[in-house]
Design a protein around this motif. Sequence first.
Motif, PDB file in Angstrom:
ATOM      1  N   ILE A 252       9.899  -4.703   2.884  1.00  0.00           N
ATOM      2  CA  ILE A 252       9.342  -3.611   3.678  1.00  0.00           C
ATOM      3  C   ILE A 252      10.455  -2.700   4.203  1.00  0.00           C
ATOM      4  N   ASP A 253      11.589  -3.289   4.515  1.00  0.00           N
ATOM      5  CA  ASP A 253      12.736  -2.496   4.946  1.00  0.00           C
ATOM      6  C   ASP A 253      13.101  -1.479   3.866  1.00  0.00           C
ATOM      7  N   ARG A 254      13.167  -1.931   2.630  1.00  0.00           N
ATOM      8  CA  ARG A 254      13.483  -1.025   1.520  1.00  0.00           C
ATOM      9  C   ARG A 254      12.355  -0.016   1.300  1.00  0.00           C
ATOM     10  N   ILE A 255      11.129  -0.482   1.434  1.00  0.00           N
ATOM     11  CA  ILE A 255       9.977   0.407   1.261  1.00  0.00           C
ATOM     12  C   ILE A 255      10.014   1.542   2.283  1.00  0.00           C
ATOM     13  N   SER A 256      10.498   1.240   3.485  1.00  0.00           N
ATOM     14  CA  SER A 256      10.565   2.270   4.530  1.00  0.00           C
ATOM     15  C   SER A 256      11.581   3.356   4.194  1.00  0.00           C
ATOM     16  N   VAL A 257      12.480   3.049   3.253  1.00  0.00           N
ATOM     17  CA  VAL A 257      13.494   4.025   2.833  1.00  0.00           C
ATOM     18  C   VAL A 257      12.982   4.901   1.690  1.00  0.00           C
ATOM     19  N   ILE A 258      12.334   4.275   0.701  1.00  0.00           N
ATOM     20  CA  ILE A 258      11.947   5.011  -0.513  1.00  0.00           C
ATOM     21  C   ILE A 258      10.463   5.338  -0.594  1.00  0.00           C
ATOM     22  N   GLY A 259       9.676   4.834   0.338  1.00  0.00           N
ATOM     23  CA  GLY A 259       8.236   5.044   0.287  1.00  0.00           C
ATOM     24  C   GLY A 259       7.804   6.429   0.720  1.00  0.00           C
ATOM     25  N   SER A 260       6.592   6.796   0.318  1.00  0.00           N
ATOM     26  CA  SER A 260       6.023   8.097   0.657  1.00  0.00           C
ATOM     27  C   SER A 260       6.007   8.324   2.165  1.00  0.00           C
TER      28      SER A 260
ATOM     29  N   MET B 115       0.830  -1.198   0.000  1.00  0.00           N
ATOM     30  CA  MET B 115       0.000   0.000   0.000  1.00  0.00           C
ATOM     31  C   MET B 115       0.869   1.255   0.000  1.00  0.00           C
ATOM     32  N   VAL B 116       1.965   1.219   0.739  1.00  0.00           N
ATOM     33  CA  VAL B 116       2.887   2.352   0.754  1.00  0.00           C
ATOM     34  C   VAL B 116       3.441   2.586  -0.654  1.00  0.00           C
ATOM     35  N   LEU B 117       3.761   1.486  -1.335  1.00  0.00           N
ATOM     36  CA  LEU B 117       4.252   1.590  -2.710  1.00  0.00           C
ATOM     37  C   LEU B 117       3.191   2.190  -3.630  1.00  0.00           C
ATOM     38  N   ALA B 118       1.947   1.758  -3.446  1.00  0.00           N
ATOM     39  CA  ALA B 118       0.843   2.251  -4.278  1.00  0.00           C
ATOM     40  C   ALA B 118       0.635   3.750  -4.087  1.00  0.00           C
ATOM     41  N   LEU B 119       0.928   4.232  -2.884  1.00  0.00           N
ATOM     42  CA  LEU B 119       0.771   5.658  -2.594  1.00  0.00           C
ATOM     43  C   LEU B 119       2.007   6.458  -2.983  1.00  0.00           C
ATOM     44  N   THR B 120       3.051   5.747  -3.403  1.00  0.00           N
ATOM     45  CA  THR B 120       4.309   6.406  -3.776  1.00  0.00           C
ATOM     46  C   THR B 120       4.500   6.464  -5.288  1.00  0.00           C
ATOM     47  N   THR B 121       4.044   5.404  -5.974  1.00  0.00           N
ATOM     48  CA  THR B 121       4.276   5.307  -7.413  1.00  0.00           C
ATOM     49  C   THR B 121       3.651   6.475  -8.177  1.00  0.00           C
ATOM     50  N   GLY B 122       4.411   6.968  -9.132  1.00  0.00           N
ATOM     51  CA  GLY B 122       3.913   8.065  -9.953  1.00  0.00           C
ATOM     52  C   GLY B 122       4.075   9.451  -9.364  1.00  0.00           C
ATOM     53  N   LYS B 123       4.534   9.540  -8.120  1.00  0.00           N
ATOM     54  CA  LYS B 123       4.707  10.847  -7.475  1.00  0.00           C
ATOM     55  C   LYS B 123       6.044  11.474  -7.900  1.00  0.00           C
ATOM     56  N   LYS B 124       5.999  12.734  -8.298  1.00  0.00           N
ATOM     57  CA  LYS B 124       7.200  13.428  -8.761  1.00  0.00           C
ATOM     58  C   LYS B 124       8.306  13.442  -7.703  1.00  0.00           C
ATOM     59  N   LYS B 125       7.892  13.559  -6.450  1.00  0.00           N
ATOM     60  CA  LYS B 125       8.854  13.641  -5.356  1.00  0.00           C
ATOM     61  C   LYS B 125       9.727  12.392  -5.263  1.00  0.00           C
ATOM     62  N   TYR B 126       9.189  11.261  -5.736  1.00  0.00           N
ATOM     63  CA  TYR B 126       9.922   9.997  -5.638  1.00  0.00           C
ATOM     64  C   TYR B 126      10.263   9.434  -7.017  1.00  0.00           C
ATOM     65  N   ALA B 127      10.343  10.328  -7.992  1.00  0.00           N
ATOM     66  CA  ALA B 127      10.582   9.913  -9.384  1.00  0.00           C
ATOM     67  C   ALA B 127      11.880   9.129  -9.555  1.00  0.00           C
ATOM     68  N   GLU B 128      12.878   9.444  -8.752  1.00  0.00           N
ATOM     69  CA  GLU B 128      14.167   8.755  -8.876  1.00  0.00           C
ATOM     70  C   GLU B 128      14.071   7.269  -8.531  1.00  0.00           C
ATOM     71  N   TYR B 129      13.026   6.898  -7.793  1.00  0.00           N
ATOM     72  CA  TYR B 129      12.840   5.506  -7.386  1.00  0.00           C
ATOM     73  C   TYR B 129      11.751   4.796  -8.190  1.00  0.00           C
ATOM     74  N   GLN B 130      11.182   5.481  -9.186  1.00  0.00           N
ATOM     75  CA  GLN B 130      10.002   4.961  -9.872  1.00  0.00           C
ATOM     76  C   GLN B 130      10.196   3.554 -10.435  1.00  0.00           C
ATOM     77  N   GLU B 131      11.299   3.307 -11.097  1.00  0.00           N
ATOM     78  CA  GLU B 131      11.538   1.981 -11.687  1.00  0.00           C
ATOM     79  C   GLU B 131      11.619   0.909 -10.607  1.00  0.00           C
ATOM     80  N   GLU B 132      12.315   1.229  -9.535  1.00  0.00           N
ATOM     81  CA  GLU B 132      12.430   0.276  -8.428  1.00  0.00           C
ATOM     82  C   GLU B 132      11.084   0.046  -7.771  1.00  0.00           C
ATOM     83  N   ILE B 133      10.308   1.110  -7.612  1.00  0.00           N
ATOM     84  CA  ILE B 133       8.985   1.000  -6.996  1.00  0.00           C
ATOM     85  C   ILE B 133       8.101   0.046  -7.794  1.00  0.00           C
ATOM     86  N   GLU B 134       8.124   0.176  -9.109  1.00  0.00           N
ATOM     87  CA  GLU B 134       7.318  -0.698  -9.962  1.00  0.00           C
ATOM     88  C   GLU B 134       7.738  -2.157  -9.816  1.00  0.00           C
ATOM     89  N   GLU B 135       9.033  -2.395  -9.689  1.00  0.00           N
ATOM     90  CA  GLU B 135       9.539  -3.756  -9.496  1.00  0.00           C
ATOM     91  C   GLU B 135       9.120  -4.306  -8.134  1.00  0.00           C
TER      92      GLU B 135
END
Length: 209
Positions: free
Chosen positions: A132-140, A40-60
């Motif tokens: 989840i550990d990684r999500i806590s670093v790059i997530g919204s 869910m954190v990923l779903a709320l992060t994907t596509g956001k300009k603020k986290y654009a640098e992680y977009q490819e990783e987020i999708e994976e």
Amino acid sequence: MMTDMTMDNFLAVLSSSEPVPGGGGACGYVAAVGMSLGNMVLALTTGKKKYAEYQEEIEELIVKATDLTKKLAESMDKDAESFKPLAAAYGLPKHTEEQIKEREAIMAKALVTASEAPLSMMELILEAMKLIDRISVIGSRIAISDAGVGITMCEAAMKGASLNVFINTKLMKDRELAEDMNFKADKMLAEAAQIEEETFGRVMDAVRP
């Protein structure tokens, strides 16, 4: 299948004297919920300009998290199936020497099967915790608390699954195999504890004023 149950039905059967679902099913469910929170954190992060640098990783990670959630949910039924031979073995007659030997042979196999399922579940939970550990670093940051909830739920499930390993390995006569399984479980427990401490601490630092 437990995955087809409503929550009310699952809780009702879990509360009853039925042998399954039990602790193993509950652990699989809790871990699946924990991974879903990470997703869910990923779903709320994907596509956001603020986290654009992680977009490819987020999708994976979304793909991996979705797959893990499914596998964790499926582990509930696998755990239940693995317990059935052991439950049946406990009910075998033991009045004669021949019956006792047959029961012991069947019990030995059943204990291995009943230990392998929670070990496999622990492996899946550890994968989820690493995600989840990684999500806590790059997530919204607005949803980061849910990563903290997810990691806590997964560690609880990890501890619970380990109990289902140990209660069976304790009864094994093949002590070499038992200790090998115990070693694997202990190693995963230690790694999970470290991941949970780091991830929860990171989330707490992010949310606490």
